[in-house]
Design an enzyme around this catalytic site. Structure first.
Site, PDB file in Angstrom:
ATOM      1  N   ARG A  91       0.835  -1.211   0.000  1.00  0.00           N
ATOM      2  CA  ARG A  91       0.000   0.000   0.000  1.00  0.00           C
ATOM      3  C   ARG A  91       0.868   1.259   0.000  1.00  0.00           C
ATOM      4  O   ARG A  91       1.825   1.345   0.763  1.00  0.00           O
ATOM      5  CB  ARG A  91      -0.922   0.022   1.232  1.00  0.00           C
ATOM      6  CG  ARG A  91      -1.846  -1.176   1.278  1.00  0.00           C
ATOM      7  CD  ARG A  91      -2.926  -1.084   2.310  1.00  0.00           C
ATOM      8  NE  ARG A  91      -3.684  -2.337   2.328  1.00  0.00           N
ATOM      9  CZ  ARG A  91      -4.899  -2.442   2.879  1.00  0.00           C
ATOM     10  NH1 ARG A  91      -5.465  -1.378   3.470  1.00  0.00           N
ATOM     11  NH2 ARG A  91      -5.539  -3.593   2.858  1.00  0.00           N
ATOM     12  N   ARG A 144       2.052   1.254  10.389  1.00  0.00           N
ATOM     13  CA  ARG A 144       1.562   1.629   9.047  1.00  0.00           C
ATOM     14  C   ARG A 144       2.739   1.574   8.089  1.00  0.00           C
ATOM     15  O   ARG A 144       3.604   2.453   8.102  1.00  0.00           O
ATOM     16  CB  ARG A 144       0.950   3.029   9.093  1.00  0.00           C
ATOM     17  CG  ARG A 144       0.195   3.425   7.827  1.00  0.00           C
ATOM     18  CD  ARG A 144      -0.365   4.830   7.952  1.00  0.00           C
ATOM     19  NE  ARG A 144      -1.310   4.925   9.070  1.00  0.00           N
ATOM     20  CZ  ARG A 144      -2.593   4.533   8.992  1.00  0.00           C
ATOM     21  NH1 ARG A 144      -3.055   4.011   7.867  1.00  0.00           N
ATOM     22  NH2 ARG A 144      -3.393   4.636  10.044  1.00  0.00           N
ATOM     23  N   GLU A 175      -7.156  -0.228  15.164  1.00  0.00           N
ATOM     24  CA  GLU A 175      -7.733  -1.186  14.217  1.00  0.00           C
ATOM     25  C   GLU A 175      -6.735  -2.264  13.823  1.00  0.00           C
ATOM     26  O   GLU A 175      -5.618  -1.974  13.436  1.00  0.00           O
ATOM     27  CB  GLU A 175      -8.198  -0.441  12.955  1.00  0.00           C
ATOM     28  CG  GLU A 175      -8.879  -1.362  11.933  1.00  0.00           C
ATOM     29  CD  GLU A 175      -8.716  -0.891  10.506  1.00  0.00           C
ATOM     30  OE1 GLU A 175      -8.878   0.311  10.265  1.00  0.00           O
ATOM     31  OE2 GLU A 175      -8.402  -1.739   9.663  1.00  0.00           O
ATOM     32  N   SER A 196     -10.855  -5.717   9.729  1.00  0.00           N
ATOM     33  CA  SER A 196     -11.966  -4.990   9.132  1.00  0.00           C
ATOM     34  C   SER A 196     -12.871  -5.967   8.387  1.00  0.00           C
ATOM     35  O   SER A 196     -12.387  -6.700   7.515  1.00  0.00           O
ATOM     36  CB  SER A 196     -11.408  -3.944   8.176  1.00  0.00           C
ATOM     37  OG  SER A 196     -12.416  -3.103   7.752  1.00  0.00           O
ATOM     38  N   ARG A 198       1.277  -5.615  12.038  1.00  0.00           N
ATOM     39  CA  ARG A 198       0.499  -4.729  12.929  1.00  0.00           C
ATOM     40  C   ARG A 198       0.032  -5.480  14.179  1.00  0.00           C
ATOM     41  O   ARG A 198       0.092  -4.939  15.283  1.00  0.00           O
ATOM     42  CB  ARG A 198      -0.678  -4.095  12.211  1.00  0.00           C
ATOM     43  CG  ARG A 198      -1.428  -3.113  13.105  1.00  0.00           C
ATOM     44  CD  ARG A 198      -2.576  -2.422  12.434  1.00  0.00           C
ATOM     45  NE  ARG A 198      -2.179  -1.473  11.421  1.00  0.00           N
ATOM     46  CZ  ARG A 198      -3.061  -0.651  10.825  1.00  0.00           C
ATOM     47  NH1 ARG A 198      -4.345  -0.719  11.145  1.00  0.00           N
ATOM     48  NH2 ARG A 198      -2.666   0.195   9.899  1.00  0.00           N
TER      49      ARG A 198
HETATM   50  N1  LIG Z   1      -0.392   0.126   5.795  1.00  0.00           N
HETATM   51  C1  LIG Z   1      -0.629  -0.894   6.613  1.00  0.00           C
HETATM   52  N2  LIG Z   1       0.369  -1.365   7.410  1.00  0.00           N
HETATM   53  C2  LIG Z   1       0.155  -2.412   8.237  1.00  0.00           C
HETATM   54  N3  LIG Z   1      -1.018  -3.057   8.351  1.00  0.00           N
HETATM   55  C3  LIG Z   1      -2.038  -2.631   7.563  1.00  0.00           C
HETATM   56  C4  LIG Z   1      -1.910  -1.542   6.667  1.00  0.00           C
HETATM   57  N4  LIG Z   1      -3.106  -1.355   6.022  1.00  0.00           N
HETATM   58  C5  LIG Z   1      -3.944  -2.285   6.518  1.00  0.00           C
HETATM   59  N5  LIG Z   1      -3.303  -3.049   7.434  1.00  0.00           N
HETATM   60  C6  LIG Z   1      -3.872  -4.179   8.180  1.00  0.00           C
HETATM   61  O1  LIG Z   1      -4.767  -4.894   7.327  1.00  0.00           O
HETATM   62  C7  LIG Z   1      -6.058  -4.923   7.927  1.00  0.00           C
HETATM   63  C8  LIG Z   1      -7.117  -4.949   6.836  1.00  0.00           C
HETATM   64  O2  LIG Z   1      -6.950  -3.822   5.996  1.00  0.00           O
HETATM   65  S1  LIG Z   1      -8.263  -3.068   5.568  1.00  0.00           S
HETATM   66  O3  LIG Z   1      -7.906  -2.222   4.491  1.00  0.00           O
HETATM   67  O4  LIG Z   1      -8.828  -2.486   6.725  1.00  0.00           O
HETATM   68  N6  LIG Z   1      -9.294  -4.183   5.072  1.00  0.00           N
HETATM   69  C9  LIG Z   1      -9.011  -5.096   4.120  1.00  0.00           C
HETATM   70  O5  LIG Z   1      -7.950  -5.100   3.500  1.00  0.00           O
HETATM   71  C10 LIG Z   1     -10.072  -6.150   3.899  1.00  0.00           C
HETATM   72  N7  LIG Z   1      -9.749  -6.933   2.742  1.00  0.00           N
HETATM   73  C11 LIG Z   1     -10.166  -7.035   5.147  1.00  0.00           C
HETATM   74  O6  LIG Z   1      -8.907  -7.586   5.468  1.00  0.00           O
HETATM   75  C12 LIG Z   1      -6.102  -3.690   8.786  1.00  0.00           C
HETATM   76  O7  LIG Z   1      -7.100  -3.810   9.784  1.00  0.00           O
HETATM   77  C13 LIG Z   1      -4.689  -3.692   9.361  1.00  0.00           C
HETATM   78  O8  LIG Z   1      -4.577  -4.641  10.423  1.00  0.00           O
END
Ligand SMILES: Nc1ncnc2c1ncn2[C@@H]1O[C@H](COS(=O)(=O)NC(=O)[C@@H](N)CO)[C@@H](O)[C@H]1O
Length: 426
Positions: free
Chosen positions: A262, A277, A351, A354, A392
């Site tokens: 991401r 993050r 969080e 999700s 995370r």
């Molecule tokens: N940039 C990031 N760095 C670390 N962990 C992350 C990051 N973005 C998301 N996550 C982890 O991934 C989980 C799910 O990301 S989300 O965008 O909320 N949801 C999804 O991707 C859905 N597909 C359910 O998994 C988050 O709750 C967090 O625990």
């Protein structure tokens, strides 16, 4: 994407959803373009029907050796062909414009969704576990990782730039243990384990809803129709595109592992300490493809939440569940729960999971369909929830289970995946 017929007959409901979701779609403009497309389609189809009649007339005139009539009919046919030729580019352009607007239309949130602007308006509705009380100076996750040489951010930044990390030693083993723990538990619940591509084509990102709006969050492979997924949800959504599944084989239940990437655009300066993050992480994803039935979707929505809660409870992490509000849930969701684990060093919940159900909003975009018992072809419903996302989850895990001597207790449930080890740093 919503059913165009639904939008035509419920413009107010769609406008209300857009307002609630801070979505700027102009529904009237969409419907105006739609009317132009329908009118043009009608004209072109009428002209084509006339052409068919004319070609019959031309054959008839030729049979009757009526050269004058035949020539007149041929001339009329030419005029029709020119008319169609002139109209088709306009029709294609308007149809594409309508499609691009349709992609921006949000789903209708369930009435049980709290109305709100952003995450501050999410409504906690369930708490589990007591925040740990340390009678010693507790450390945050980054200091714990440094203490036990479990992370190397400097060298990661040298290699990969900001928001990157190297997990070392028992932290690397812990992440793999967590992934195996989640895959193992979910497989035993009848979810088919998948290891899916972390690269996917544009259509898969349109399918899950990441494109067009979230394109800036995605890394692109230069000069190829390939992008790095931010979640296995994208890859799994793309897998069944254009197929027609059998109703009796639903629901499809997947637990998909993938590295996730991401850009985290727009989060400059947020959560920069440690591994909260980052640009690359690993996630085990729960994904359901079920029949187009609201009650069935709600059933699986609750099931996916419960699965994640069981995993977190086995990790002995205090958490709460929040009902995500309309302004924070994003375009595609009908309903969304976030699980937030207690982070002792921050004295707040953060969080970690999700959980969403989307009815057929993704299925329409990705063309995911099934044949029901009456033989009718319909779009499926899709749902997804995090099972485990690491590193995370290491943050609450290391902090919550730290001991006075600075070691970290490994929860019982994880020990089988850590060679029976009971502590880190002992
Ligand atoms: N940039 C990031 N760095 C670390 N962990 C992350 C990051 N973005 C998301 N996550 C982890 O991934 C989980 C799910 O990301 S989300 O965008 O909320 N949801 C999804 O991707 C859905 N597909 C359910 O998994 C988050 O709750 C967090 O625990």
């Amino acid at each position: 994407m919503l059913d165009l017929a639904f939008i035509r007959s419920n413009p107010e409901a769609v406008k209300e959803a857009a307002l609630l979701k801070n979505n700027s779609i102009d529904v009237d403009a969409l419907l105006a373009i739609d009317q132009q497309v329908v009118a043009l389609q009608h004209e072109v189809e009428e002209a084509r029907a006339k052409q068919n009649q004319l070609s019959k007339g031309i054959q008839q005139a030729a049979k009757e050796k009526n050269a004058e009539l035949r020539n007149n009919l041929i001339a009329e046919g030419k005029k029709l062909a020119e008319f169609i030729k002139a109209k088709e580019p306009e029709l294609n352009q308007l149809t594409e414009e309508r499609y691009n607007l349709l992609l921006m239309v949000p789903n209708i949130p369930d009435p049980s969704t709290p109305v709100g602007k952003d995450e501050d308006d999410n409504v906690p509705f369930k708490y589990w576990g007591e925040a740990p009380k340390f009678d010693f100076q507790a450390l945050d996750h980054y200091d714990l990782m440094l203490k036990h040489n479990l992370v190397d951010i400097e060298r990661a930044v040298k290699v990969a730039g900001s928001r990157s990390y190297v997990l070392r030693g028992d932290a690397a083993r812990l992440e793999l243990a967590l992934i195996n723990f989640a895959m193992d538990k979910m497989s035993r619940k009848g979810f088919t384990p998948l290891i899916v591509p972390s690269m996917a084509r544009d259509f898969a990102f349109v399918g899950n809803g990441q494109f067009p709006k979230g394109r800036d969050q995605v890394y692109e492979i230069k000069d190829q129709d390939l992008f790095l997924v931010g979640t296995a949800e994208v890859s799994i959504t793309g897998m069944y595109k254009d197929e027609i599944l059998k109703g009796e084989e639903l629901p499809l239940k997947f637990v998909g592992y993938s590295p996730c990437f991401r850009q985290e655009a727009g989060t400059y300066g947020k959560d920069t300490r440690g591994v909260f993050r980052i640009h690359q992480f690993n996630k085990v994803e729960q994904y359901i493809i079920c029949k187009a039935n609201h009650e069935e979707s709600v059933f699986w929505f609750e099931q996916l939440l419960q699965n994640a809660e069981e995993l977190i409870q086995e990790l002995e992490l205090p958490y709460r569940v929040v009902n995500v509000c309309t302004g924070d849930m994003g375009d595609g969701k009908v309903g969304m729960y976030d699980i937030e684990c207690w982070v002792p060093s921050e004295k707040r919940y953060r969080e970690t999971h999700s959980c969403s159900y989307l009815h057929d909003w993704q299925a329409r975009r990705a063309n995911l369909r099934y044949r029901d018992e009456e033989g009718k072809v319909k779009f499926v419903h899709t749902l997804n929830n995090t099972a485990i996302a690491s590193p995370r989850i290491l943050i609450p895990l290391l902090e919550t289970h730290q001991q006075e001597d600075g070691s970290i207790r490994i929860p019982e449930a994880l020990r089988p995946f850590m060679g029976g080890q009971e502590y880190i740093g002992r």
